[in-house]
Scaffold this motif. Structure first.
Motif, PDB file in Angstrom:
ATOM      1  N   TYR A  16       0.562  -1.290  -0.120  1.00  0.00           N
ATOM      2  CA  TYR A  16       0.078   0.222  -0.009  1.00  0.00           C
ATOM      3  C   TYR A  16       0.840   1.340  -0.030  1.00  0.00           C
ATOM      4  O   TYR A  16       1.929   1.358   0.750  1.00  0.00           O
ATOM      5  CB  TYR A  16      -0.943  -0.002   1.287  1.00  0.00           C
ATOM      6  CG  TYR A  16      -1.851  -1.437   1.417  1.00  0.00           C
ATOM      7  CD1 TYR A  16      -2.987  -1.430   0.449  1.00  0.00           C
ATOM      8  CD2 TYR A  16      -1.473  -2.423   2.224  1.00  0.00           C
ATOM      9  CE1 TYR A  16      -3.476  -2.894   0.406  1.00  0.00           C
ATOM     10  CE2 TYR A  16      -2.352  -3.365   2.310  1.00  0.00           C
ATOM     11  CZ  TYR A  16      -3.454  -3.516   1.198  1.00  0.00           C
ATOM     12  OH  TYR A  16      -4.029  -4.911   1.123  1.00  0.00           O
ATOM     13  N   TYR A  17       0.358   2.298  -0.571  1.00  0.00           N
ATOM     14  CA  TYR A  17       1.022   3.578  -0.753  1.00  0.00           C
ATOM     15  C   TYR A  17       0.978   4.183   0.756  1.00  0.00           C
ATOM     16  O   TYR A  17      -0.007   4.290   1.242  1.00  0.00           O
ATOM     17  CB  TYR A  17       0.307   4.494  -1.635  1.00  0.00           C
ATOM     18  CG  TYR A  17       0.573   4.218  -3.168  1.00  0.00           C
ATOM     19  CD1 TYR A  17       1.971   4.206  -3.658  1.00  0.00           C
ATOM     20  CD2 TYR A  17      -0.370   4.300  -4.055  1.00  0.00           C
ATOM     21  CE1 TYR A  17       2.100   3.854  -5.045  1.00  0.00           C
ATOM     22  CE2 TYR A  17      -0.296   3.786  -5.375  1.00  0.00           C
ATOM     23  CZ  TYR A  17       0.899   3.846  -5.851  1.00  0.00           C
ATOM     24  OH  TYR A  17       1.239   3.471  -7.110  1.00  0.00           O
ATOM     25  N   HIS A  23      -7.493   2.380   5.083  1.00  0.00           N
ATOM     26  CA  HIS A  23      -8.673   2.460   5.607  1.00  0.00           C
ATOM     27  C   HIS A  23      -9.523   1.101   5.125  1.00  0.00           C
ATOM     28  O   HIS A  23      -8.895   0.156   4.908  1.00  0.00           O
ATOM     29  CB  HIS A  23      -9.597   3.574   4.432  1.00  0.00           C
ATOM     30  CG  HIS A  23      -9.372   3.293   3.099  1.00  0.00           C
ATOM     31  ND1 HIS A  23      -9.657   2.428   2.275  1.00  0.00           N
ATOM     32  CD2 HIS A  23      -8.415   4.269   2.192  1.00  0.00           C
ATOM     33  CE1 HIS A  23      -9.392   2.320   0.898  1.00  0.00           C
ATOM     34  NE2 HIS A  23      -8.617   3.494   1.016  1.00  0.00           N
ATOM     35  N   GLY A  25     -10.911  -0.479   2.745  1.00  0.00           N
ATOM     36  CA  GLY A  25     -10.498  -1.114   1.504  1.00  0.00           C
ATOM     37  C   GLY A  25      -9.163  -1.890   1.650  1.00  0.00           C
ATOM     38  O   GLY A  25      -9.151  -2.833   1.363  1.00  0.00           O
ATOM     39  N   TYR A  28      -9.580  -4.895   3.956  1.00  0.00           N
ATOM     40  CA  TYR A  28     -10.287  -5.807   3.258  1.00  0.00           C
ATOM     41  C   TYR A  28      -9.557  -6.802   2.560  1.00  0.00           C
ATOM     42  O   TYR A  28      -9.332  -8.179   2.723  1.00  0.00           O
ATOM     43  CB  TYR A  28     -11.477  -4.969   2.202  1.00  0.00           C
ATOM     44  CG  TYR A  28     -12.338  -6.183   1.291  1.00  0.00           C
ATOM     45  CD1 TYR A  28     -13.136  -7.131   2.118  1.00  0.00           C
ATOM     46  CD2 TYR A  28     -12.293  -5.912   0.010  1.00  0.00           C
ATOM     47  CE1 TYR A  28     -14.080  -7.874   1.394  1.00  0.00           C
ATOM     48  CE2 TYR A  28     -13.309  -6.721  -0.637  1.00  0.00           C
ATOM     49  CZ  TYR A  28     -14.210  -7.775   0.071  1.00  0.00           C
ATOM     50  OH  TYR A  28     -14.846  -8.407  -0.674  1.00  0.00           O
ATOM     51  N   ALA A 234       7.607  -1.378  -7.473  1.00  0.00           N
ATOM     52  CA  ALA A 234       6.560  -2.111  -6.529  1.00  0.00           C
ATOM     53  C   ALA A 234       6.290  -3.531  -6.732  1.00  0.00           C
ATOM     54  O   ALA A 234       6.216  -4.378  -5.959  1.00  0.00           O
ATOM     55  CB  ALA A 234       5.392  -1.261  -6.478  1.00  0.00           C
ATOM     56  N   ASN A 237       8.446  -6.507  -5.497  1.00  0.00           N
ATOM     57  CA  ASN A 237       8.199  -7.117  -4.082  1.00  0.00           C
ATOM     58  C   ASN A 237       7.914  -8.165  -3.799  1.00  0.00           C
ATOM     59  O   ASN A 237       8.496  -9.127  -3.046  1.00  0.00           O
ATOM     60  CB  ASN A 237       7.324  -5.840  -3.431  1.00  0.00           C
ATOM     61  CG  ASN A 237       6.131  -6.267  -3.502  1.00  0.00           C
ATOM     62  OD1 ASN A 237       5.618  -7.129  -2.295  1.00  0.00           O
ATOM     63  ND2 ASN A 237       5.243  -6.199  -4.197  1.00  0.00           N
ATOM     64  N   GLY A 260      -7.028  -5.540  -5.512  1.00  0.00           N
ATOM     65  CA  GLY A 260      -8.321  -4.754  -5.645  1.00  0.00           C
ATOM     66  C   GLY A 260      -8.278  -4.572  -7.346  1.00  0.00           C
ATOM     67  O   GLY A 260      -7.504  -4.566  -8.311  1.00  0.00           O
ATOM     68  N   HIS A 267      -1.005  -5.577 -12.506  1.00  0.00           N
ATOM     69  CA  HIS A 267      -0.691  -7.258 -12.251  1.00  0.00           C
ATOM     70  C   HIS A 267      -0.677  -7.983 -13.476  1.00  0.00           C
ATOM     71  O   HIS A 267       0.361  -8.786 -13.841  1.00  0.00           O
ATOM     72  CB  HIS A 267      -1.403  -7.511 -11.129  1.00  0.00           C
ATOM     73  CG  HIS A 267      -0.977  -6.994 -10.065  1.00  0.00           C
ATOM     74  ND1 HIS A 267      -1.258  -5.642  -9.463  1.00  0.00           N
ATOM     75  CD2 HIS A 267      -0.476  -7.371  -8.760  1.00  0.00           C
ATOM     76  CE1 HIS A 267      -0.803  -5.436  -8.293  1.00  0.00           C
ATOM     77  NE2 HIS A 267      -0.217  -6.451  -7.995  1.00  0.00           N
ATOM     78  N   GLY A 290     -13.542  -6.821  -5.333  1.00  0.00           N
ATOM     79  CA  GLY A 290     -14.435  -5.591  -5.801  1.00  0.00           C
ATOM     80  C   GLY A 290     -14.142  -4.459  -4.817  1.00  0.00           C
ATOM     81  O   GLY A 290     -13.134  -4.363  -3.985  1.00  0.00           O
ATOM     82  N   TRP A 291     -14.895  -3.439  -4.982  1.00  0.00           N
ATOM     83  CA  TRP A 291     -14.799  -2.017  -4.477  1.00  0.00           C
ATOM     84  C   TRP A 291     -15.837  -1.911  -3.400  1.00  0.00           C
ATOM     85  O   TRP A 291     -17.118  -2.134  -3.835  1.00  0.00           O
ATOM     86  CB  TRP A 291     -14.861  -1.150  -5.531  1.00  0.00           C
ATOM     87  CG  TRP A 291     -13.926  -0.002  -5.060  1.00  0.00           C
ATOM     88  CD1 TRP A 291     -14.287   1.340  -5.126  1.00  0.00           C
ATOM     89  CD2 TRP A 291     -12.678   0.136  -5.182  1.00  0.00           C
ATOM     90  NE1 TRP A 291     -13.301   2.216  -5.058  1.00  0.00           N
ATOM     91  CE2 TRP A 291     -12.268   1.446  -5.073  1.00  0.00           C
ATOM     92  CE3 TRP A 291     -11.666  -0.834  -5.470  1.00  0.00           C
ATOM     93  CZ2 TRP A 291     -10.744   1.898  -4.813  1.00  0.00           C
ATOM     94  CZ3 TRP A 291     -10.334  -0.489  -4.950  1.00  0.00           C
ATOM     95  CH2 TRP A 291     -10.073   0.798  -4.806  1.00  0.00           C
TER      96      TRP A 291
HETATM   97  O1  ME8 Z   1      -2.584   0.790  -5.714  1.00  0.00           O
HETATM   98  N1  ME8 Z   1     -12.654  -1.057  -1.927  1.00  0.00           N
HETATM   99  O2  ME8 Z   1      -1.762   0.972  -3.324  1.00  0.00           O
HETATM  100  P1  ME8 Z   1      -3.166   1.682  -2.668  1.00  0.00           P
HETATM  101  C1  ME8 Z   1     -11.839  -2.286  -1.779  1.00  0.00           C
HETATM  102  N2  ME8 Z   1       0.577   0.866  -4.067  1.00  0.00           N
HETATM  103  N3  ME8 Z   1     -10.435  -2.257  -1.977  1.00  0.00           N
HETATM  104  C2  ME8 Z   1      -9.979  -1.001  -1.889  1.00  0.00           C
HETATM  105  C3  ME8 Z   1     -10.511   0.219  -1.966  1.00  0.00           C
HETATM  106  C4  ME8 Z   1     -11.953   0.083  -1.588  1.00  0.00           C
HETATM  107  N4  ME8 Z   1     -12.603   1.055  -1.833  1.00  0.00           N
HETATM  108  N5  ME8 Z   1      -9.419   1.241  -1.628  1.00  0.00           N
HETATM  109  C5  ME8 Z   1      -8.504   0.674  -1.814  1.00  0.00           C
HETATM  110  C6  ME8 Z   1      -1.478   0.680  -4.817  1.00  0.00           C
HETATM  111  N6  ME8 Z   1      -8.369  -0.805  -1.720  1.00  0.00           N
HETATM  112  C7  ME8 Z   1      -0.380   0.413  -5.046  1.00  0.00           C
HETATM  113  C8  ME8 Z   1      -0.246  -1.345  -5.060  1.00  0.00           C
HETATM  114  S1  ME8 Z   1       1.097  -3.574  -5.661  1.00  0.00           S
HETATM  115  C9  ME8 Z   1       2.711  -4.008  -6.333  1.00  0.00           C
HETATM  116  C10 ME8 Z   1       1.217  -1.861  -5.589  1.00  0.00           C
HETATM  117  C11 ME8 Z   1      -7.400  -1.736  -1.752  1.00  0.00           C
HETATM  118  O3  ME8 Z   1      -2.553   2.067  -1.418  1.00  0.00           O
HETATM  119  C12 ME8 Z   1      -7.304  -2.476  -2.989  1.00  0.00           C
HETATM  120  O4  ME8 Z   1      -6.487  -3.676  -2.600  1.00  0.00           O
HETATM  121  O5  ME8 Z   1      -3.779   2.740  -3.754  1.00  0.00           O
HETATM  122  C13 ME8 Z   1      -6.520  -2.048  -3.800  1.00  0.00           C
HETATM  123  O6  ME8 Z   1      -6.010  -2.828  -4.996  1.00  0.00           O
HETATM  124  C14 ME8 Z   1      -5.413  -1.426  -2.997  1.00  0.00           C
HETATM  125  O7  ME8 Z   1      -6.069  -1.150  -1.597  1.00  0.00           O
HETATM  126  C15 ME8 Z   1      -4.796   0.002  -3.416  1.00  0.00           C
HETATM  127  O8  ME8 Z   1      -3.877   0.452  -2.485  1.00  0.00           O
END
Ligand code: ME8
Length: 523
Positions: A16-17, A23, A25, A28, A234, A237, A260, A267, A290-291
């Protein structure tokens, strides 16, 4: 006899960033991966479960600047929010990777060098559009109404020299892989999305950013005037972690990348073609879930409706939150979070069905047996009673034992269906008690047999619930006087009937899931 090799299972979450706090998401994806990791450990497999943080790139740099910190200082602070939350949510990750780890950076450079030497990276002049928040390049025809096709935000025109990974060369091999392995991307709707994306010519991928524009990244080993594109950095990793955290490359290829739906292309297309170019095997599965929306609306800071997992857990408990996330909606689909839906699940499924089963059984044990697990008195009657309840663990679907059903469902990430099967057993045992009516029973031996049967069913139910609700499952075992570490238990050992020893003291504790009132709405 030759010893069977222990099966391995490698599962990952996105990293995650650190530009934001975690949160619902993030929770989840991570909880879902955790349930899989726990389930596979209890099957006796050697598991490596990886999560972590993505700390380079423009977004993180900007977030740090806004706070008046260096990107590293900012990342060092933000990473703690994720690590703290995962502890709180009982996430059992085996390692935590940060892309600023020097060992990770070294692996990224090594892989870049390999691609460069193989002629799979080329320097070119890039002219086109750039979306800073998404860190993505777009061509004129990609744009939607002049804006980023992914996020709809404004794009900037740029012209500069950059390095490109020759991704286009792998379009054919990737399509061939998808044809041979349609199970590579799930659910199937997401596979179709990727096939749609690949029905157009695949371009090459810009994998560098000039230092003058972005300094916060891993320098290219063959040109220090550039840093690595944050997505290239990323994605690596998943592999680099095996080199220096697991120290065991035999976990590659990964069994599953849980992500997600927002990061499917990076990916399914970027990572897969990078691996092909590196001549590394592809992971077995990419599952894009899903979202979540919140009370019917998109979750966003500006709307002020971001669901903070800590706050939900503080009010309703970790296990209830974990249960809700995986029970409420099928994993591949979008879903809506609302406090009333959460309270409904707690009161109905958790308090009424499961909690009440434990409290009524232990209540009767206290009343009739001084809170001591009764002897199983041998009689035809006993066998009949036990068989009746054991049958609940064999469900109607294909007459499979509950564990086999769970295996099938979890393989497909159908958490909700696995839970429905467990609940069918819970409801069955509740009905068994209703009809056996131990409170009316005059025959003490028979009453003891009924109670023993219910207690043993609860011991088994806790075992199957443990991957989902580790703390409450342990609490059930503790109340039953069965003081073993449930998360370290194996289904093959603990799943046998009759392990609860007569004579054990089983004291009723506080309610497992107290009933909840809906919070009053703010005016
Ligand atoms: O994309 N509902 O990091 P990120 C469900 N660093 N899942 C959710 C969501 C929501 N509303 N919001 C976020 C990145 N997610 C990159 C990834 S991987 C090599 C690099 C979840 O911090 C979901 O798993 O923006 C999504 O793919 C991830 O948070 C994105 O996290």
């Amino acid at each position: 006899m030759e010893k069977k090799e222990q099966a391995r299972f490698y599962i990952t979450t996105p990293i995650y960033y650190v530009n934001d706090t975690p949160h619902i998401g993030h929770a989840y994806t991570t909880v879902a991966a955790d349930v899989q990791a726990r389930f596979h450990r209890m099957l006796g497999e050697r598991v490596f479960f990886l999560t972590g943080t993505d700390e380079h790139g423009q977004k993180v740099k900007q977030a740090a600047e806004q706070r008046g910190l260096s990107p590293q200082e900012h990342a060092d602070q933000m990473v703690e929010n994720f690590q703290r939350l995962w502890r709180e949510l009982l996430v059992s990750n085996d390692a935590f990777i940060r892309t600023t780890d020097p060992e990770h950076q070294a692996v990224v450079q090594e892989l870049l060098q390999r691609l460069w030497q193989r002629g799979l990276i080329q320097r070119r002049t890039y002219k086109g559009w750039y979306c800073t928040p998404d860190e993505r390049f777009w061509t004129e025809k990609d744009l939607r109404e002049g804006a980023c096709p992914e996020c709809g935000r404004a794009v900037q025109y740029i012209e500069e020299d950059n390095y490109f990974f020759l991704m286009s060369r792998f379009q054919g091999p990737l399509l061939e892989h998808l044809r041979r392995h349609p199970e590579y991307i799930k659910p199937s709707s997401r596979l179709n999305e990727v096939l749609g994306f690949l029905s157009r010519p695949l371009g090459d991928l810009c994998i560098s950013r000039p230092l003058k524009r972005l300094s916060w990244g891993i320098p290219l080993p063959f040109d220090p005037q550039y840093v690595t594109y944050v997505w290239f950095d990323a994605l690596v990793n998943y592999y680099s972690a095996l080199r220096y955290l697991a120290k065991d490359l035999s976990f590659w290829p990964a069994d599953c990348h849980v992500i997600g739906k927002d990061i499917l292309t990076t990916h399914a297309v970027y990572w897969s073609t990078m691996l092909m170019a590196l001549e590394l095997p592809l992971p077995r599965l990419i599952f894009a879930h899903g979202w979540w929306t919140v009370e019917g609306r998109k979750m966003s800071k500006s709307l002020g409706n971001v669901v903070e997992p800590q706050a939900v857990c503080a009010r309703y408990g970790v296990d209830a939150f974990r249960y809700f996330l995986l029970r409420e909606i099928p994993f591949g689909l979008d879903g809506d979070f609302s406090e009333s839906a959460l309270v409904g699940r707690i009161n109905n499924d958790l308090a009424n069905d499961l909690g009440n089963l434990l409290s009524r059984t232990l209540g009767m044990l206290r009343k009739y047996c001084q809170a001591v697990v009764p002897e199983r008195v041998n009689s035809k009657d006993r066998e009949g009673l036990e068989k009746k309840v054991q049958a609940f663990f064999y469900t109607s679907a294909g007459d499979l034992p509950l564990l086999e059903n769970m295996k099938l469902h979890l393989k497909e990430f159908k958490f909700n269906e696995a839970l429905e099967h467990i609940w069918a057993v819970i409801n069955g045992v509740n009905k068994f008690i209703d009809s056996a009516q131990p409170w009316r029973e005059r025959d003490e031996a028979r009453r003891g047999n009924v109670l023993y049967t219910a207690l043993e069913a609860l011991r088994l139910l806790a075992l199957y619930l443990a991957p989902f609700m580790p703390r409450k499952a342990q609490e059930i075992w503790d109340q039953l006087g069965y003081h073993k570490d449930i998360s370290r238990s194996l289904f093959s050992q603990e799943g046998r009937w009759g392990l609860l020893a007569p004579g054990t003291k089983a004291e009723k504790g506080p309610p497992l899931f107290p009933r909840q009132e809906l919070p009053a709405k703010a005016p």
